[in-house]
Scaffold this active site. Structure first.
Site, PDB file in Angstrom:
ATOM      1  N   SER A  96     -10.296   1.308   2.599  1.00 27.34           N
ATOM      2  CA  SER A  96      -9.277   2.263   1.830  1.00 27.34           C
ATOM      3  C   SER A  96      -7.838   1.216   1.043  1.00 27.34           C
ATOM      4  O   SER A  96      -8.006   1.776   0.163  1.00 27.34           O
ATOM      5  CB  SER A  96      -8.432   3.256   2.792  1.00 27.34           C
ATOM      6  N   LYS A 152       0.803  -1.457   0.124  1.00 22.28           N
ATOM      7  CA  LYS A 152       0.427   0.278   0.068  1.00 22.28           C
ATOM      8  C   LYS A 152       1.040   1.010   0.422  1.00 22.28           C
ATOM      9  O   LYS A 152       2.312   1.033   0.697  1.00 22.28           O
ATOM     10  CB  LYS A 152      -0.684   0.005   1.071  1.00 22.28           C
ATOM     11  N   SER A 188     -10.025  -1.103   6.355  1.00 19.04           N
ATOM     12  CA  SER A 188      -9.515  -0.816   5.726  1.00 19.04           C
ATOM     13  C   SER A 188      -8.707  -2.090   4.629  1.00 19.04           C
ATOM     14  O   SER A 188      -8.563  -2.230   3.874  1.00 19.04           O
ATOM     15  CB  SER A 188      -8.318   0.214   5.451  1.00 19.04           C
TER      16      SER A 188
HETATM   17  N1  GLN Z   1     -13.531   2.863   5.863  1.00 16.87           N
HETATM   18  C1  GLN Z   1     -12.329   3.361   7.835  1.00 16.87           C
HETATM   19  C2  GLN Z   1     -12.590   5.446   7.550  1.00 16.87           C
HETATM   20  O1  GLN Z   1     -13.190   5.255   6.209  1.00 16.87           O
HETATM   21  C3  GLN Z   1     -11.569   2.832   7.610  1.00 16.87           C
HETATM   22  C4  GLN Z   1     -10.605   2.357   6.991  1.00 16.87           C
HETATM   23  C5  GLN Z   1      -9.577   2.409   7.301  1.00 16.87           C
HETATM   24  O2  GLN Z   1      -9.600   1.364   7.873  1.00 16.87           O
HETATM   25  N2  GLN Z   1      -7.967   3.314   7.150  1.00 16.87           N
HETATM   26  O3  GLN Z   1     -11.524   5.577   8.020  1.00 16.87           O
END
Ligand code: GLN
Length: 483
Positions: free
Chosen positions: A152, A77, A176
């Site tokens: 994400s 990532k 994510s």
């Molecule tokens: N969807 C969640 C957020 O927007 C989780 C994102 C994540 O785990 N980085 O915060």
């Protein structure tokens, strides 16, 4: 060699049926072929990848292979530092930033011989659930290009699902890793808070963030976890832990287990096809002789509100370092110091990051701190206590990973609509627990569905063994996207 489990590719390398250079070339060619339709990559460095592959082949020829990951193309990532490579966090503010050092997880994978292929797309600074918040381009779901890959870590999931890399690393602050894994027919693991170092990983919400693997099978994820777990003096939240052979634990640990079904996770908003696929996984465990118990996690209903207070508060603090002075974008139009901060941040951050900085600054501001942030922290403790209480009766908890399968691109009209989709994943982060998503079926329209298993703190070996019992008895990972 494309789209095979890491374990299978590793065996081929060990048997010298293929070299790492050949394997890497196959993945480079595959990436070139599918990337225009997928959009999982932010950047890649063919020369560096092939040099790593050559070094791996030389080690192997000299009888000095570094183990199961040696020579395998792995994607990271694009918030995980790789020395001398770009790190953008899918943000304009870091568009031209080059990492001066390796993250600890990068160093560990390097020491295990992995070949780095691909800096993988994400929602800007990991804030989002669809990878549509990337400042550069969205990532399409390999199973349906009109739908999101999740987020994400959408690039980390799509790249594995599309056969561009063998496995990848993502990060998980509120789902994510697990949600994109579930959208892309993959296994994703969010380890216990403290098991894996975050040194060199761009921070979003520091009391929640963890790095973890995405792969085709539970076995693949176990191998990746073994490589990245462990204490790191450079991350004060990482705990002292024994090196564990998570793959060996898969066969060593046998059920039957006691599994809890939280009634709050099967209510309103859950897609019936998702519910049915998850139920079939529950039935599998029942037939295996596991005891299935209905449990209650009574504070679940506060999860979204509490998470979006704590996560935005920590986000506002972490994003403060992007000031246009030390690194990242500096506005060429700024006239004085305050103007540098204001213009650089206004130009560099995207809409969702700005929204969260504003929300987070608000809940931390004097007069509102007690009403929002402090109260959220108290409810977080209650959410954690729900899980601790449940583990008096069960070994693990089984739930859907996400309420729906992958949704259509551009289909969410408000941020709240997206936030609500995190309902089943955020509890794990707030309680600091390990959580895993694995494939459990497809909808009639051919979209993958994931089931989540939630384990006890630092008992990843048990969690993976429970998951492996199901995963190894099914062939979901062999149902590949039609690209
Ligand atoms: N969807 C969640 C957020 O927007 C989780 C994102 C994540 O785990 N980085 O915060």
């Amino acid at each position: 060699m494309i789209s095979q489990p890491l374990t299978a590719v590793s065996a081929q390398l060990a048997a010298k049926k293929i070299s790492s250079v050949e394997l890497t070339q196959v993945h480079i060619a595959r990436t070139r072929a599918v990337e225009p339709r997928i959009g999982a990559f932010n950047s890649s460095d063919e020369t560096a990848a092939l040099a790593q592959a050559r070094a791996s082949d030389e080690r192997r020829a000299a009888g000095k292979s570094l183990g199961p990951l040696d020579g395998i193309p792995i994607g990271l990532k694009d918030i995980i530092s790789v020395k001398d490579q770009p790190l953008t966090a899918s943000s304009k503010i870091l568009a031209s930033y080059i990492s001066p050092y390796d993250a600890t997880v990068t160093r560990k994978l390097r020491e295990a011989g992995a070949v780095f292929w691909g800096r993988l797309n994400l929602d800007e600074f990991a804030m989002g659930s669809s990878t549509e918040n990337s400042a550069f381009h969205p990532t399409n779901n390999p199973y349906d290009l009109t739908r999101v890959a999740g987020g994400s870590s959408g690039g980390s999931a799509a790249a594995v699902a599309a056969g561009e890399v063998t496995a990848s690393l993502g990060t998980d602050t509120g789902g994510s890793i697990r949600q994109p894994a579930s959208f892309c027919n993959l296994v994703g693991l969010k380890p216990t808070y403290g098991l894996v170092s975050r040194y060199g990983v761009s921070a979003y919400a520091s009391s929640l963030d963890q790095v973890g693997p995405i792969g085709r099978t539970v076995e693949d994820v176990a191998l990746m976890l073994a490589a990245i777990a462990g204490h790191d003096p450079l991350d004060s939240t990482s705990i002292l832990s024994e090196a564990t052979d998570y793959r060996a634990a898969l066969a060593a640990k046998k059920g039957p287990w006691r599994l809890g079904i939280p009634k709050e996770y099967f209510g309103e908003g859950l897609d019936p096809e998702v519910a049915a696929a998850v139920q079939s996984a529950v039935d599998f465990y029942k037939n295996l002789g596991c005891e299935i118990r209905e449990i209650s996690l009574p504070h679940t209903e506060y999860g979204i509100a509490v998470y979006y207070i704590i996560a935005t508060a920590e986000c506002s603090s972490n994003m403060a370092r992007f000031d246009g002075i030390r690194y990242g974008h500096r506005s060429p139009r700024a006239t004085d110091a305050v103007d540098i901060y204001a213009k650089s941040r206004a130009e560099g951050f995207g809409e969702e990051v700005k929204r969260r900085i504003i929300l987070g600054t608000y809940v931390l501001s004097s007069g509102y701190y007690d009403a929002y942030y402090l109260r959220a922290q108290k409810v977080r403790t209650l959410i954690r206590q729900d899980f601790i209480d449940a583990y008096k009766q069960v070994d693990a908890i089984i739930t859907p990973t996400a309420p729906t399968p992958a949704f259509l691109k551009d289909s969410h009209k408000t941020p709240l609509e997206t936030y609500l989709g995190d309902i089943y994943t955020i509890g794990v982060n707030m309680a600091g627990l390990p959580g895993l998503s694995m494939p459990c079926g497809f909808t009639k329209a051919g979209l993958p569905v994931g089931v989540q298993l939630i384990g006890q703190p630092f008992r990843e070996a048990d969690l993976l063994a429970i998951a492996h019992a199901y995963d190894s008895a099914h062939q979901w990972s062999q149902r590949l996207p039609n690209l």
